[in-house]
Scaffold this active site. Structure first.
Site, mmCIF file in Angstrom:
data_model
loop_
_atom_site.group_PDB
_atom_site.id
_atom_site.type_symbol
_atom_site.label_atom_id
_atom_site.label_comp_id
_atom_site.label_asym_id
_atom_site.label_seq_id
_atom_site.Cartn_x
_atom_site.Cartn_y
_atom_site.Cartn_z
ATOM 1 N N MET A 30 40.677 51.607 88.970
ATOM 2 C CA MET A 30 41.484 52.414 88.053
ATOM 3 C C MET A 30 41.731 53.785 88.682
ATOM 4 O O MET A 30 42.048 54.754 87.977
ATOM 5 C CB MET A 30 40.791 52.543 86.699
ATOM 6 N N LEU A 33 39.395 57.790 93.008
ATOM 7 C CA LEU A 33 38.429 57.135 93.893
ATOM 8 C C LEU A 33 37.231 58.014 94.226
ATOM 9 O O LEU A 33 37.363 59.227 94.412
ATOM 10 C CB LEU A 33 39.121 56.735 95.197
ATOM 11 N N HIS A 34 36.082 57.380 94.324
ATOM 12 C CA HIS A 34 34.870 58.031 94.813
ATOM 13 C C HIS A 34 34.225 57.119 95.846
ATOM 14 O O HIS A 34 34.781 56.052 96.169
ATOM 15 C CB HIS A 34 33.927 58.372 93.659
ATOM 16 N N HIS A 37 34.105 53.307 95.196
ATOM 17 C CA HIS A 37 35.324 52.562 95.532
ATOM 18 C C HIS A 37 35.462 52.396 97.046
ATOM 19 O O HIS A 37 35.834 51.324 97.538
ATOM 20 C CB HIS A 37 36.569 53.299 95.022
ATOM 21 N N GLN A 61 41.931 47.616 78.329
ATOM 22 C CA GLN A 61 40.474 47.618 78.284
ATOM 23 C C GLN A 61 39.898 48.859 77.627
ATOM 24 O O GLN A 61 38.682 49.046 77.624
ATOM 25 C CB GLN A 61 39.885 47.397 79.679
ATOM 26 N N ASP A 151 29.177 48.235 87.323
ATOM 27 C CA ASP A 151 29.649 47.514 86.139
ATOM 28 C C ASP A 151 29.063 46.105 86.184
ATOM 29 O O ASP A 151 29.773 45.114 86.378
ATOM 30 C CB ASP A 151 31.175 47.499 86.123
ATOM 31 N N GLN A 154 30.388 43.491 83.706
ATOM 32 C CA GLN A 154 31.749 43.115 84.116
ATOM 33 C C GLN A 154 31.706 42.088 85.247
ATOM 34 O O GLN A 154 32.446 41.097 85.238
ATOM 35 C CB GLN A 154 32.502 44.368 84.560
ATOM 36 N N ILE A 177 26.628 53.160 94.340
ATOM 37 C CA ILE A 177 26.502 54.353 95.196
ATOM 38 C C ILE A 177 26.113 55.520 94.283
ATOM 39 O O ILE A 177 26.702 55.706 93.213
ATOM 40 C CB ILE A 177 27.823 54.662 95.920
ATOM 41 N N SER A 186 30.747 57.767 89.223
ATOM 42 C CA SER A 186 31.681 57.255 88.213
ATOM 43 C C SER A 186 32.820 58.245 88.095
ATOM 44 O O SER A 186 32.603 59.466 88.139
ATOM 45 C CB SER A 186 30.983 57.130 86.859
#
Lengths: 289, 289
Positions: A30, A33-34, A37, A61, A151, A154, A177, A186
């Site tokens: 989504m 980015l961190h 990702h 969602q 997640d 998920q 991470i 996050s």
């Protein structure tokens, strides 16, 4: 790197790549980015000819009172980071492109794994996740798709969907991470005030306390859960949503701790909802005691 | 021709065929083949390198009081007919192969098109259809899939699912095949006693009466529906389930008859439920009156 916004163009390209024998790795995100990702992108880069990253804040969602409108977005920075990490194509459709007027098809994993934990706190959330992930799979035709272990529920649900629907994709989960002080990365950490950012550390601290108990020999999941709860409830600024100590493969209740075990929690810090988990393999002790 | 019973073997084969550049046509059936099915196979044979026919009586699309157990089956005859009509591979999995213990993922088209007509009479039916059809698409990777216009509502719902989920398949619908006396072919016709077989002719006769009214200039869908109902209700041995005169693309209610129009009905003849329909294009009259 190319940015593609149209479903038809992305799908045509991926079908063509598949026909010409290329393997495709998909990293669904989504955006905002961190390093979490980026670790997924690097994993995909190592295993596939082509890496596609989707960047789509999926309205389906989010609940009506959740943070869809305020979810952080920075597509230009995302594209720079994605390119540097080795993405070939960013798929960044609009909401109307993914859900045109009159959209009405939904994919749902039913049962306990989707109804407990985040499923209980966020009704409709996982239906939105499975629906968009199936669409992304059908559009980008991946051989492998990469999801963060952060997640955890998920990932379990997506693996169940893939198995049940016979989707020809391998789901790869990559480790959480964390910041140096332990907080799981996050995109929502950006919501935290400096004070809340400090308070949020109770979440990884509580889960670590639970893990320590297990490493010291505790085999009763209820005692581990109580310890995690105790740490969270004695921490200022934390409101507990849930704490679960369950099977790591299927999120099932455990009579005793063995096999793959997941310690998972969700808390509110101020108005921000954070989730975190630790998964570990619990083996019977074979050393002489 | 080869008969394949395992999901993994069928999928591996189809993925391999796709990678080697072959086009695949899928004809999904519940077996007990008649000329309607064979017309689908011939259409697929003309347009694809490889023709796959699935033969699976899908338990998920039968209600608890419906005819799953007694649905007619004759796989050996099916295989002979399929081979003669040009099928390359028959996919004939068991129930446990398609829905293993703990199966829990479902695909559903929501809204009016799935809730009216057969959706009202058979709760859960279309959820069962869309779920199995998506699985069959993912297993057999077709370029084109062939469905009979006899199940007109099913075709509309499957097209909606394909559009919404971005499934890369073209849905081809083929015309209803009828007996010489007008009865639409159906595997369920085998349930009819000789007496019921005669009574069943009221169904195509009533729909034809509706079509005649339209051809003579009637533009009010309610009057056409009333006429179909009148014929059915004056016919011995017929109990009406529904009669609808709706848009052919989306099953929407019509203020007046124009564009593609569907006249559809379901009736019981004894204990046997039969459906039938006529679709036609209604154009404004441009001739001098």
């Amino acid at each position: 790197m190319e940015v593609i916004t149209r479903v038809a163009a992305m799908q045509e390209l991926c079908l063509h790549l598949k026909r010409s024998g290329k393997s495709i790795g998909l990293v669904p995100t989504m955006g905002y980015l961190h390093e979490g990702h980026l670790s997924l992108i690097r994993a995909a880069r190592g295993e596939n000819d082509i890496v596609v990253m989707s960047n789509f804040v999926n309205p389906l969602q989010f609940g009506p009172k959740e943070d869809f409108a305020t979810y952080p977005r920075d597509p230009e920075r995302d594209n720079r980071l994605a390119e540097a990490a080795g993405v070939d194509y960013v798929f960044a459709p609009s909401g109307a492109e993914m859900y045109p007027e009159g959209y009405s098809t939904f994919v749902e994993v039913k049962g306990d794994i989707a109804e407990k934990m985040c499923g209980r706190s966020r009704p409709g959330h996982f239906r939105g996740v499975t629906t968009v992930v199936l669409k992304l799979f059908l559009i980008t035709q991946p051989d492998r798709a990469y999801f963060g272990q952060k997640d955890a529920q998920q990932a379990v649900i997506i693996k169940k969907m893939v198995a049940d629907l016979n989707i020809p994709v391998r789901i790869v989960t990559c480790p959480i991470i964390r910041e140096a002080d332990g907080l799981a990365l996050s995109s929502r950490n950006t919501y935290l005030s400096p004070e809340e950012r400090k308070q949020a550390l109770a979440l990884p601290r509580a889960l670590s306390a639970g893990k320590e108990m297990i490493l010291k020999g505790e085999t009763d999941p209820r005692r581990v859960r109580q310890e995690i709860l105790r740490v969270l409830e004695s921490s200022p600024g934390i409101r507990v949503d849930y704490v679960e100590v369950v099977g790591g493969e299927d999120l099932a209740e455990l009579g005793e701790l063995k096999g793959r075990v997941l310690l998972a929690a969700a808390v509110y810090v101020g108005k921000t909802r954070l989730i975190d988990n630790i998964d570990l393999e619990v083996r019977p002790c074979t050393a002489p005691c």
